[in-house]
Design a protein around this motif. Structure first.
Motif, mmCIF file in Angstrom:
data_model
loop_
_atom_site.group_PDB
_atom_site.id
_atom_site.type_symbol
_atom_site.label_atom_id
_atom_site.label_comp_id
_atom_site.label_asym_id
_atom_site.label_seq_id
_atom_site.Cartn_x
_atom_site.Cartn_y
_atom_site.Cartn_z
ATOM 1 N N HIS A 116 -10.143 3.109 10.059
ATOM 2 C CA HIS A 116 -11.598 2.959 9.945
ATOM 3 C C HIS A 116 -12.329 4.103 10.647
ATOM 4 C CE1 HIS A 116 -15.494 1.062 9.658
ATOM 5 N NE2 HIS A 116 -15.619 1.010 10.964
ATOM 6 N N ARG A 119 -11.510 7.524 8.460
ATOM 7 C CA ARG A 119 -11.883 7.576 7.054
ATOM 8 C C ARG A 119 -13.240 6.895 6.859
ATOM 9 N NH1 ARG A 119 -6.431 5.678 3.792
ATOM 10 N NH2 ARG A 119 -4.875 6.767 5.076
ATOM 11 N N ILE A 121 -14.492 4.433 5.213
ATOM 12 C CA ILE A 121 -14.301 3.191 4.459
ATOM 13 C C ILE A 121 -14.623 2.008 5.369
ATOM 14 C CG2 ILE A 121 -12.569 4.137 2.888
ATOM 15 C CD1 ILE A 121 -10.398 2.889 4.584
ATOM 16 N N SER A 122 -14.833 0.844 4.764
ATOM 17 C CA SER A 122 -15.154 -0.356 5.534
ATOM 18 C C SER A 122 -13.932 -0.830 6.316
ATOM 19 C CB SER A 122 -15.628 -1.472 4.592
ATOM 20 O OG SER A 122 -14.544 -1.924 3.791
ATOM 21 N N GLU A 125 -11.445 -2.621 4.021
ATOM 22 C CA GLU A 125 -10.608 -1.665 3.278
ATOM 23 C C GLU A 125 -9.583 -1.021 4.196
ATOM 24 O OE1 GLU A 125 -13.234 0.345 -0.198
ATOM 25 O OE2 GLU A 125 -14.063 0.561 1.827
ATOM 26 N N GLN A 129 -5.527 -0.915 3.872
ATOM 27 C CA GLN A 129 -4.758 0.327 3.979
ATOM 28 C C GLN A 129 -3.706 0.228 5.067
ATOM 29 O OE1 GLN A 129 -4.712 3.238 2.168
ATOM 30 N NE2 GLN A 129 -5.996 2.114 0.722
#
Length: 323
Positions: A116, A119, A121-122, A125, A129
């Motif tokens: 998090h 990257r 992204i939430s 997500e 990952q």
């Protein structure tokens, strides 16, 4: 060139003494290359890695040299600049995975937090990952393992988690400091193969720090042999292991069952490494070397090509032409 270290000298100071832990260390790592840094304890391997990451202790001082990463001298970056590289562009795998994992956080949360952060992204997500990252390092039932705490996993499983953590960005350079030392031979081979495959898949370069030339022979394209905080020999792995020119490299090979000549007894290196508070005037290995010459006691050798016919094999030894 991804990483290039030139003439790096690192000193540690205390109330009484100054220890020169690294002296004029130079080495390089190309894109997608696995380079082994080998030597016994105290040779300067880990200090070199910590210098790259900007994680040296407060009593350490970089006296001279440069560390170029993608053309930027890391020694000129401030704390924030180095933090932006750690984990995202330069990953680290430590010898003992418990030192890299938070003991009271579940595995999935630790991985998700790193993903998090690096990257855009939430968190949901990132957690997904994280589970995929655990599967990628061949952990069975990654959803279950993601809900576990580090103490609930075996040493080999924890090391796989640390590799997943280090490769999650993914980094362009992975520094692996004795990543298989505490593992049995079967798990060690699995971890090494896993690192190779992940590096090849993602184009990641690896600096593999180890005391074991047998490990280097399995996975590294090039090897850098360090002794007493200096580079004493470097070159393509096959070239160095088959035709070692420095007496210290020969001694390391002679002590390994898999690399020593068949039928020959394993050898031990006599004597002790020099006191880094009072470095020898000449070659640091001279007092332990069976082929020491008078010049070895007086003048310090420099790293040079072993011969005019070689373009990659360097050694720091006055007797290099007779090797």
């Amino acid at each position: 060139m991804l990483l290039e270290i030139n003439n790096l000298t690192v000193e540690f100071s205390s109330m009484q003494d100054k220890i020169v832990a690294l002296q004029n260390v130079s080495l390089a790592i190309n894109d997608g290359e696995i380079v082994g840094i080998v030597g016994e304890s105290g040779s300067g391997k880990s200090v070199t890695a910590l210098s790259i990451l900007g994680l040296l202790e407060k009593n350490a001082r970089i006296a001279s040299g440069t560390i170029q990463y993608k053309g930027t001298n890391l020694l000129t970056l401030d704390k924030k600049g180095l933090q932006s590289l750690r984990g995202k562009e330069i990953g680290m795998v430590f010898q003992e995975p418990m030192t890299a994992l938070h003991p009271t956080m579940r595995i999935g949360d630790q991985l998700a937090e790193v993903i998090h952060r690096h990257r855009n992204i939430s968190y949901r997500e990132a957690y997904q990952q994280a589970v995929l990252s655990l599967a990628e390092v061949r952990i069975n039932d990654p959803e279950l393992v993601a809900r576990k705490f580090p103490f609930e996993l075996s040493g080999g499983m924890r090391q796989r988690v640390v590799i997943a953590l280090a490769m999650s960005s993914p980094p362009d350079l992975l520094i692996a400091d004795e990543p298989t030392t505490a593992l049995d031979v079967t798990i060690q081979n699995e971890i090494l193969k896993l690192m190779q495959e992940l590096a090849a898949k993602r184009g990641t370069s690896i600096m593999l720090i180890t005391h074991d030339l047998g490990v280097v022979s399995q996975v590294c394209q090039r090897v850098v042999v360090m002794y007493a905080g200096e580079v004493v020999e470097t070159g393509m792995t096959e070239e160095v292991l088959q035709h070692p020119r420095h007496p210290y490299t020969r001694a390391l090979i002679g002590a390994l069952p898999d690399l020593a000549d068949p039928g020959q007894p394993l050898s031990a290196i006599p004597g002790d490494a020099p006191d880094l508070r009072n470095r020898p005037k000449g070659c640091a290995f001279a007092s332990r070397c069976p082929h020491s010459l008078p010049i070895c006691q007086e003048d310090h050798p420099v790293l040079e090509l072993v011969s005019a016919a070689s373009t990659t094999h360097y050694v720091s030894c006055w007797g290099r032409e007779t090797g």
